[in-house]
Write a protein that holds these residues in place. Structure first.
Motif, PDB file in Angstrom:
ATOM      1  N   GLN A  49       0.843  -1.206   0.000  1.00  0.00           N
ATOM      2  CA  GLN A  49       0.000   0.000   0.000  1.00  0.00           C
ATOM      3  C   GLN A  49       0.872   1.248   0.000  1.00  0.00           C
ATOM      4  O   GLN A  49       0.639   2.190  -0.746  1.00  0.00           O
ATOM      5  N   VAL A  50       1.890   1.248   0.845  1.00  0.00           N
ATOM      6  CA  VAL A  50       2.731   2.434   0.993  1.00  0.00           C
ATOM      7  C   VAL A  50       3.515   2.694  -0.293  1.00  0.00           C
ATOM      8  O   VAL A  50       3.596   3.836  -0.772  1.00  0.00           O
ATOM      9  N   LEU A  51       4.055   1.652  -0.911  1.00  0.00           N
ATOM     10  CA  LEU A  51       4.850   1.844  -2.137  1.00  0.00           C
ATOM     11  C   LEU A  51       3.953   2.263  -3.309  1.00  0.00           C
ATOM     12  O   LEU A  51       4.323   3.134  -4.102  1.00  0.00           O
ATOM     13  N   ILE A  52       2.783   1.671  -3.408  1.00  0.00           N
ATOM     14  CA  ILE A  52       1.857   2.042  -4.492  1.00  0.00           C
ATOM     15  C   ILE A  52       1.412   3.502  -4.309  1.00  0.00           C
ATOM     16  O   ILE A  52       1.379   4.291  -5.241  1.00  0.00           O
ATOM     17  N   PHE A  53       1.102   3.844  -3.074  1.00  0.00           N
ATOM     18  CA  PHE A  53       0.684   5.216  -2.759  1.00  0.00           C
ATOM     19  C   PHE A  53       1.804   6.197  -3.130  1.00  0.00           C
ATOM     20  O   PHE A  53       1.558   7.232  -3.768  1.00  0.00           O
ATOM     21  N   GLY A  54       3.020   5.870  -2.742  1.00  0.00           N
ATOM     22  CA  GLY A  54       4.164   6.751  -3.000  1.00  0.00           C
ATOM     23  C   GLY A  54       4.321   7.021  -4.488  1.00  0.00           C
ATOM     24  O   GLY A  54       4.503   8.163  -4.925  1.00  0.00           O
TER      25      GLY A  54
END
Ligand code: NAD
Length: 368
Positions: free
Chosen positions: A189-194
């Motif tokens: 989630q964090v990498l996709i969001f970034g």
């Protein structure tokens, strides 16, 4: 001065991260729900300079408030415990996955430069292995029938013996517990969001973290803390399987430094990075070293010859990427850190809930 929000900042790792950031001139705010399982003993003292907001990462208005004026986020808030995640499934998926989702939604449109999330070695499942002729294997999983029959070591595709080697980030993930699934979902989630919102994002895959401040009476997490609680109460550590499984123990101060470096180093953005010591130890070895350090060398571990559902046999870190991208070098070796750890355990006092943990797992058929 940059202001950093540390979610879960009242926890074991969070308190050390907060201290590390303060020491390096950051302003620190914490958002923490102070969950009972971790803070039942009231061990949540943070430095006065830290602004602590008590609240849940799933509560969007509270998260919005916590994000005001913040330049960076270190996301540690999570339910932590492999065994427990196998029966409190909704709790783990809710706290970890939904918690991360709400945090990220609240970050949209804010001038936040970077987010660093705590992932876990558990996403790998079994670590890397190589065959006798030196071939490195991608994915190895123990068959539950074999484990039930007491064949602890995974075997190659042709039934051959394998040698465990250090696990690098290229090893494909293999999710063997609900906890691992939630850590992987948090990381993704964090990498996709970034990527989508042009926010720098880093995921640190932590190996077994140890050190002062570990929740000693929470039997669901932290093998060293569990062993220490047993030994401090005159009880032998309980070891699943035969004790020859290997892990990587990294000191919490090294981990705290890794989080600061992951906030600061330009090249870390977009990466998943192992944070371990790079040194494998068998669990039986660790139990003996700790018993020594605690002054009870004769308290031999209880080797149960039973396996816990979701457990893996070997996993220890290849930390080349952390060295390269973060200039990370572990400074605290296990052997040199156990005496101060033992001293801290003695001064803190620990309730031993190991037997209760074992019973909870046995009742649900998760130990065989
Ligand atoms: N300790 C380890 O060996 C280890 C290894 C790999 C990964 N990690 C990860 O590192 C992070 C920190 O772990 P730790 O060992 O400090 O655990 P911890 O349980 O000591 O700390 C977690 C903190 O998060 C808080 N929290 C839990 N759910 C929350 C919620 N919904 N909202 C707000 N706060 C909440 C708890 O109150 C606690 O203070 C976790 O994400 C964990 O998965 C830890």
């Amino acid at each position: 001065m940059a202001a950093i929000l540390v979610t879960g900042g009242c926890g074991f790792i969070g308190r050390h991260v907060a201290e590390e950031l303060l020491d390096h001139g950051y302003e620190v705010r914490i958002l923490d729900a102070l969950i009972d399982q971790v803070h039942g003993d009231g061990d949540s003292v943070n430095p006065e300079a830290v602004d602590v907001i008590r609240g849940d990462v799933r509560d969007k208005p509270v998260v919005e408030k916590a994000l005001d004026g913040v330049d960076g986020v270190i996301h540690l808030a999570a339910e932590v415990g492999v065994g427990q995640s196998m029966y409190e499934i909704a709790r783990y998926v809710g706290g970890n996955d939904l918690g991360t989702a709400v945090l990220l939604e609240a970050m949209i449109g804010r001038p936040i430069r970077r987010i660093v999330v705590a992932s876990s070695m558990s996403v790998y499942g079994e670590g890397r292995y190589r065959t006798e002729d030196g071939h490195r294997l991608e994915l190895i999983r123990r068959r539950s029938e074999s484990v039930r029959a007491g064949q602890w070591n995974p075997r190659g595709p042709k039934g051959e013996a394998l040698t465990p080697v250090a696990t690098d980030e290229e090893k494909p993930v293999d999710l063997a517990s609900i906890y691992a699934l939630t850590k992987y979902a948090q990381e993704k989630q964090v990498l996709i969001f970034g990527e989508a919102y042009n926010v720098e994002a880093v995921a640190l895959r932590l190996f077994n973290v140890f050190g002062a401040g570990q929740a000693l009476s929470n039997p669901y997490t932290g093998v060293l803390a569990n062993f220490a609680s047993r030994l401090a109460n005159g009880q032998p550590p309980m070891i699943f399987e035969d004790g020859q499984q290997r892990r990587d123990f990294v000191h919490v101060r090294d981990v705290a430094r890794a989080f600061r470096l992951a906030l600061e180093k330009p090249n870390a953005s977009g990466h998943v990075i192992n944070i371990g010591s790079g040194q494998p130890y068998t669990i039986a070895q660790v139990a003996a070293l700790l018993a020594d350090a605690m002054g009870v060398p004769d308290l031999r571990p209880d080797i149960m010859n039973k396996a816990r559902s979701g457990d893996i046999r070997n996993c220890f870190a290849d930390i080349s990427k952390a060295r390269e991208l973060l200039s990370f070098e572990p400074a605290h070796r296990l052997e040199n850190s156990l005496r101060p750890f033992a001293e801290w355990v003695r001064n803190t006092g620990a309730i031993d809930r190991g037997a209760e943990m074992k019973r909870q797992l046995e009742e649900r058929g998760l130990v065989s």
